[in-house]
Design a protein around this motif. Structure first.
Motif, PDB file in Angstrom:
ATOM      1  N   PHE A 142       0.828  -1.202   0.000  1.00 42.07           N
ATOM      2  CA  PHE A 142       0.000   0.000   0.000  1.00 42.07           C
ATOM      3  C   PHE A 142       0.868   1.259   0.000  1.00 42.07           C
ATOM      4  O   PHE A 142       0.580   2.244  -0.694  1.00 42.07           O
ATOM      5  CB  PHE A 142      -0.920  -0.030   1.222  1.00 42.07           C
TER       6      PHE A 142
ATOM      7  N   LEU B 168       0.900   4.245  -2.734  1.00 40.83           N
ATOM      8  CA  LEU B 168       0.696   5.674  -2.448  1.00 40.83           C
ATOM      9  C   LEU B 168       1.809   6.527  -3.067  1.00 40.83           C
ATOM     10  O   LEU B 168       1.548   7.613  -3.585  1.00 40.83           O
ATOM     11  CB  LEU B 168       0.643   5.928  -0.937  1.00 40.83           C
TER      12      LEU B 168
ATOM     13  N   SER C 179       1.226   9.527  -5.806  1.00 43.60           N
ATOM     14  CA  SER C 179       1.585  10.925  -5.589  1.00 43.60           C
ATOM     15  C   SER C 179       2.825  11.341  -6.371  1.00 43.60           C
ATOM     16  O   SER C 179       3.241  12.490  -6.286  1.00 43.60           O
ATOM     17  CB  SER C 179       1.828  11.178  -4.099  1.00 43.60           C
ATOM     18  N   GLY C 180       3.430  10.407  -7.103  1.00 44.11           N
ATOM     19  CA  GLY C 180       4.617  10.747  -7.882  1.00 44.11           C
ATOM     20  C   GLY C 180       5.854  10.953  -7.027  1.00 44.11           C
ATOM     21  O   GLY C 180       6.679  11.826  -7.296  1.00 44.11           O
ATOM     22  N   ILE C 181       5.969  10.157  -5.963  1.00 41.84           N
ATOM     23  CA  ILE C 181       7.128  10.296  -5.074  1.00 41.84           C
ATOM     24  C   ILE C 181       8.177   9.248  -5.435  1.00 41.84           C
ATOM     25  O   ILE C 181       7.851   8.068  -5.573  1.00 41.84           O
ATOM     26  CB  ILE C 181       6.700  10.098  -3.599  1.00 41.84           C
TER      27      ILE C 181
ATOM     28  N   TRP D  19       8.879  12.812   2.381  1.00 42.14           N
ATOM     29  CA  TRP D  19       7.611  12.146   2.049  1.00 42.14           C
ATOM     30  C   TRP D  19       7.580  10.721   2.594  1.00 42.14           C
ATOM     31  O   TRP D  19       6.556  10.275   3.109  1.00 42.14           O
ATOM     32  CB  TRP D  19       7.387  12.135   0.536  1.00 42.14           C
TER      33      TRP D  19
ATOM     34  N   LEU E  68       7.142  10.884   6.375  1.00 42.04           N
ATOM     35  CA  LEU E  68       5.763  11.263   6.693  1.00 42.04           C
ATOM     36  C   LEU E  68       4.815  10.080   6.502  1.00 42.04           C
ATOM     37  O   LEU E  68       4.004   9.756   7.379  1.00 42.04           O
ATOM     38  CB  LEU E  68       5.329  12.429   5.802  1.00 42.04           C
ATOM     39  N   HIS E  69       4.928   9.427   5.338  1.00 44.21           N
ATOM     40  CA  HIS E  69       4.040   8.297   5.061  1.00 44.21           C
ATOM     41  C   HIS E  69       4.223   7.180   6.070  1.00 44.21           C
ATOM     42  O   HIS E  69       3.262   6.584   6.534  1.00 44.21           O
ATOM     43  CB  HIS E  69       4.281   7.756   3.641  1.00 44.21           C
TER      44      HIS E  69
ATOM     45  N   LEU F  35       1.318   5.760   8.302  1.00 43.68           N
ATOM     46  CA  LEU F  35       0.833   4.414   7.971  1.00 43.68           C
ATOM     47  C   LEU F  35       1.177   3.373   9.026  1.00 43.68           C
ATOM     48  O   LEU F  35       0.322   2.586   9.439  1.00 43.68           O
ATOM     49  CB  LEU F  35       1.444   3.948   6.649  1.00 43.68           C
TER      50      LEU F  35
ATOM     51  N   ILE G  21       2.896  19.928  -6.632  1.00 49.18           N
ATOM     52  CA  ILE G  21       1.976  18.891  -7.104  1.00 49.18           C
ATOM     53  C   ILE G  21       2.032  17.664  -6.190  1.00 49.18           C
ATOM     54  O   ILE G  21       0.996  17.107  -5.816  1.00 49.18           O
ATOM     55  CB  ILE G  21       2.302  18.512  -8.564  1.00 49.18           C
ATOM     56  N   ILE G  22       3.238  17.310  -5.767  1.00 51.77           N
ATOM     57  CA  ILE G  22       3.348  16.179  -4.830  1.00 51.77           C
ATOM     58  C   ILE G  22       2.615  16.509  -3.528  1.00 51.77           C
ATOM     59  O   ILE G  22       1.833  15.707  -3.018  1.00 51.77           O
ATOM     60  CB  ILE G  22       4.834  15.851  -4.542  1.00 51.77           C
TER      61      ILE G  22
ATOM     62  N   ARG H 184      -1.093  16.130  -3.963  1.00 48.12           N
ATOM     63  CA  ARG H 184      -1.513  14.735  -4.063  1.00 48.12           C
ATOM     64  C   ARG H 184      -1.439  14.031  -2.720  1.00 48.12           C
ATOM     65  O   ARG H 184      -2.331  13.265  -2.365  1.00 48.12           O
ATOM     66  CB  ARG H 184      -0.639  14.000  -5.077  1.00 48.12           C
ATOM     67  N   VAL H 185      -0.352  14.308  -1.964  1.00 45.95           N
ATOM     68  CA  VAL H 185      -0.223  13.660  -0.655  1.00 45.95           C
ATOM     69  C   VAL H 185      -1.354  14.115   0.265  1.00 45.95           C
ATOM     70  O   VAL H 185      -1.965  13.306   0.965  1.00 45.95           O
ATOM     71  CB  VAL H 185       1.150  13.972  -0.020  1.00 45.95           C
TER      72      VAL H 185
ATOM     73  N   ALA I 259      -4.485  12.325  -0.720  1.00 44.65           N
ATOM     74  CA  ALA I 259      -4.456  10.920  -0.311  1.00 44.65           C
ATOM     75  C   ALA I 259      -4.642  10.795   1.194  1.00 44.65           C
ATOM     76  O   ALA I 259      -5.399   9.942   1.679  1.00 44.65           O
ATOM     77  CB  ALA I 259      -3.132  10.285  -0.731  1.00 44.65           C
ATOM     78  N   MET I 260      -3.982  11.659   1.957  1.00 41.58           N
ATOM     79  CA  MET I 260      -4.094  11.612   3.416  1.00 41.58           C
ATOM     80  C   MET I 260      -5.510  11.967   3.868  1.00 41.58           C
ATOM     81  O   MET I 260      -6.016  11.429   4.849  1.00 41.58           O
ATOM     82  CB  MET I 260      -3.090  12.589   4.059  1.00 41.58           C
TER      83      MET I 260
ATOM     84  N   LEU J 235      -7.568   8.956   3.248  1.00 41.50           N
ATOM     85  CA  LEU J 235      -7.185   7.861   4.135  1.00 41.50           C
ATOM     86  C   LEU J 235      -7.553   8.135   5.596  1.00 41.50           C
ATOM     87  O   LEU J 235      -8.239   7.347   6.249  1.00 41.50           O
ATOM     88  CB  LEU J 235      -5.669   7.662   4.012  1.00 41.50           C
TER      89      LEU J 235
END
Lengths: 561, 193
Positions: free
Chosen positions: A43, A47, A51-53, A169, A172-173, A177, B5-6, B9-10, B13-14, B17
């Motif tokens: 997952f 993500l 988000s293009g990370i 990023w 943070l994720h 998560l 842009i990131i 998007r984040v 998504a957050m 979620l």
């Protein structure tokens, strides 16, 4: 006696959980396989793709800070708009109108900076959509931001001659998560089993037993309470926060919530030890924090159980709940102020002057006693650097921490991070104390009024969010000035701290020798505590003397206001 | 620009979620397993909503047990505390008034020690509980107003003792009596006689 047993259970739980959760978080942030990898790894990658990370991309401190600032700025703008225009959005069964511009500004800054200062009462001012998609989201990502900064700092201290601090990023994720969401789900479910409400119904009208009307509030409360405690956010669903029976219905829900305040900050000390390559380094910080915590708790409890000479009554229950009782109210007030959480289960304003002062002082020290998630420990790193520096001056040796030299740049940045919130607290409080904008809001006369103002700016600059709530702060002056204080208190520390991380990261790591000043023994703990108390004490002692100390002495000699 | 842009998007998504899926998950779970509690522990009398077990009510009729003082008169939107400091003249006056009122209405002599929670306003303004001692001190008056016989009065006292909830798991919190539940039982008890 029962108070003592409850304290013993609380401390044991905290000490047992610290290495468990701390080790798990170390695995998560070092990118190792952990217990939840099978569930979340796919997952997580999904993500990043969405988000293009690029998760392999490394950032230096400037790039890390830039991404962090952009993300927080955007979060602020979106939340600000949600608050302004909630009446046009769905999930608003009570048809509450949009907030005024200054209240929306204050509230948006408040939740983005992990402060959760509340100049409003959620039950009468916010829609369900704003509570969830606005506030709950910021509860998660502001906590995640704090943890991310700490992870970057830990990398900076443990790296070997590299300027890369990781990827904002990814950090943070991972914190959201792997740490915040699973713990929140667990806690929210237990809380709803205890009676914390969780629904989307409109408020219902009841006719009470002796024939009066009463509106029974509703909403998705449990999901928000869980993260507000775990993420050291502290923003209550209801105005009276965790004193409200729907937010904190039983003594057990109270125990879990107060434990949740300190759980992640305490566990992060263990994670820190892992990054530093020595568990002792982590436990040293844990013990330092625990000692300061217990000193504050002891003083606060002693003061609160004492007799108020004006009433002749010991153990005031003003602003406390029967099911929670005095001890748990004090345990909470000390925990919430140490940890930059700011939720309350009893009203700070009605505490005895010295108990209120302990809470205030905990905040003024920069909330490094466990502190906010991430924020507490990166604040502590500042004090560690200062302590090592001062110790180095005393023995005339180049100060080193974890094998890295501490030089002028780090000390300059440390001083900046310590002074920024102090200046804001003292200047703004002084200004409010001599202008009608401040004075008209005071709810208690005499020195207690000054304490109310001091507490408000300390709470904002410390990103705490608790209040001496008798102060009326939903005014343009307080909303804007407190909002500014929150911004300085958050980013005025994050930026210097990341700069330190970047500079430390690039330095060589020399192996410890005989002459190395050790930072994992009792001598260091005592020095560190002394530096924290002296820096905090000297800066704020005059203000405390005019506020809570004067209050205490006057009440003691029978003077009321 | 790429960073913006990131960020967007984040954040999106957050929001989905943590702002939508997470509360929805907790709501479904709570509604399935703890449906009554998740909806506010509501109490219906003769099919009509009479209140929530957790939210205190303002009983002023002296045939009922009284709750603690409330700074918001048990108004729920919003509830609130007095926020009076310990040296505030109003607080000192309020305490004396609460004490005098409690002693007078319950016919107690001035030497009676009134438990603290009956003298001080609660934090939420909606505190549903009082201590067991405060409930027992009110039994005489309630029995008198409802014209109970002496055996009925004894039954009332044992009912109050039975309704008291001890510290949770014998460990956490205090012994309390929920005033709303107590008054509900009182009405049932009265109508049986």
């Amino acid at each position: 006696m029962t108070d003592f047993i409850q304290l013993a259970i609380f401390l044991s739980a905290l000490i047992l959980l610290t290495p468990l959760l701390g080790r798990y978080m170390a695995k998560v942030f070092l990118g190792e396989r952990n217990a939840l990898s099978p569930i979340f790894h796919g997952f997580e990658t999904f993500l990043y793709k969405l988000s293009g990370i690029d998760q392999e991309k490394q950032m230096n401190w400037k790039s890390y800070a830039l991404n962090l600032l952009l993300f927080n700025l955007l979060g602020f703008v979106v939340l600000f708009l949600l608050l302004l225009f909630q009446q046009y959005l769905p999930l608003n069964p009570q048809n509450v109108p949009g907030l005024s511009w200054h209240l929306a500004l204050n509230t948006a800054i408040s939740f983005v900076t992990n402060t959760n200062w509340q100049s409003y009462s959620g039950e009468s001012s916010l829609s369900y959509l704003v509570q969830m998609a606005g506030l709950t989201v910021q509860n998660f990502v502001s906590a995640g931001t704090g943890i991310a900064v700490l992870i970057a700092v830990m990398r900076g201290l443990s790296n070997r001659s590299s300027s890369q601090l990781g990827n904002f990023w990814v950090d943070l994720h991972r914190s959201v998560l792997y740490v915040l969401i699973p713990l929140s789900i667990f806690l929210a479910i237990i809380l709803s089993g205890q009676g914390v409400i969780q629904n989307f119904s409109p408020y219902q009208k009841a006719i009470t037993l002796d024939g009066k009307q009463q509106l029974i509030p509703a909403g998705p409360v449990a999901s928000q309470v869980a993260i507000k405690q775990l993420g050291t956010n502290g923003g209550g669903y209801f105005g009276t926060n965790s004193a409200h029976p729907f937010e904190n219905p039983t003594p057990f829900s109270n125990f879990l919530q107060v434990l949740a305040i300190l759980l992640i900050p305490a566990s992060l000390t263990f994670t820190y030890g892992r990054f530093a390559g020595s568990n002792r380094q982590g436990w040293t910080l844990f013990i330092t924090m625990m000692m300061l915590f217990l000193i504050g708790l002891g003083l606060s409890y002693y003061s609160e159980t004492g007799i108020n000479p004006l009433t002749g009554i010991a153990g005031s229950m003003e602003g406390k709940e029967t099911r929670i009782g005095l001890f748990n109210s004090i345990l909470w007030s000390v925990s919430t102020s140490c940890a930059s959480n700011g939720s309350v289960n009893a009203m700070m304003d009605s505490l005895s002057p010295l108990s209120g002062m302990i809470a205030l002082f905990n905040i003024m020290l920069g909330e490094v006693i466990f502190g906010g998630v991430g924020a507490g420990l990166y604040g502590m790193v500042i004090f560690i650097l200062l302590t090592v520096f001062i110790a180095g001056l005393m023995v005339g040796r180049t100060p080193e921490y974890l094998g890295k030299k501490i030089e002028a740049f780090e000390i300059k940045m440390s001083i900046l991070a310590i002074l920024a919130p102090c200046i804001i607290i003292l200047l703004f409080s002084a200004f409010a104390a001599v202008t009608p904008w401040g004075l008209n809001s005071i709810g208690n006369k005499g020195p207690h009024g000054l304490t109310q103002i001091l507490y408000a700016f300390s709470s904002a600059a410390g990103n705490n969010g608790s209040a001496f709530a008798g102060l009326t702060t939903d005014t343009p002056f307080f909303n804007v000035s407190l909002g500014f204080a929150m911004l300085i208190g958050r980013f005025g520390i994050i930026l210097p701290v990341l700069a330190i991380a970047g500079s430390m990261s690039a330095k060589k790591r020399t192996p410890p020798s005989k002459g190395t000043f050790r930072t994992d023994n009792w001598l260091f703990i005592i020095l560190l505590i002394a530096v924290i108390l002296i820096v905090g004490g000297l800066t704020f002692f005059p203000a405390l003397a005019l506020g809570p100390i004067a209050d205490h002495l006057l009440i003691g000699s029978g003077i009321s206001f | 620009m790429k960073n913006i842009i990131i960020s967007l998007r984040v954040l999106l998504a957050m929001t989905i979620l943590t702002g939508l899926l997470y509360p929805a998950l907790i709501t479904s779970f709570a509604q399935i397993f703890f449906s009554r509690k998740a909806n506010g522990s509501l109490v219906y009398v003769n099919g009509k909503l009479s209140g929530s077990e957790l939210i205190g009510q303002n009983f002023s009729d002296s045939t009922y047990f009284f709750p603690r003082p409330s700074a918001c008169d048990f108004n729920t939107v919003p509830g609130g505390a007095s926020n009076l400091g310990p040296g505030n003249k109003k607080l000192i006056g309020d305490i004396q008034a609460s004490k005098a009122r409690f002693l007078k209405v319950n016919g107690l002599d001035s030497l009676t020690v009134v438990p603290n929670e009956m003298l001080f306003a609660s934090a939420s303004g909606l505190d549903p509980d009082i201590s067991l001692k405060s409930a027992l001190l009110q039994c005489n008056r309630v029995a008198g107003m409802r014209k109970f016989s002496s055996t009925q009065k004894k039954e009332l006292i044992s009912m109050v003792n039975n309704l008291a909830s001890p510290p949770q798991f014998s460990l956490f919190g205090e012994t309390t009596v929920n005033v709303f539940k107590l008054n509900l039982e009182l009405n049932k008890f009265d109508s049986h006689e």
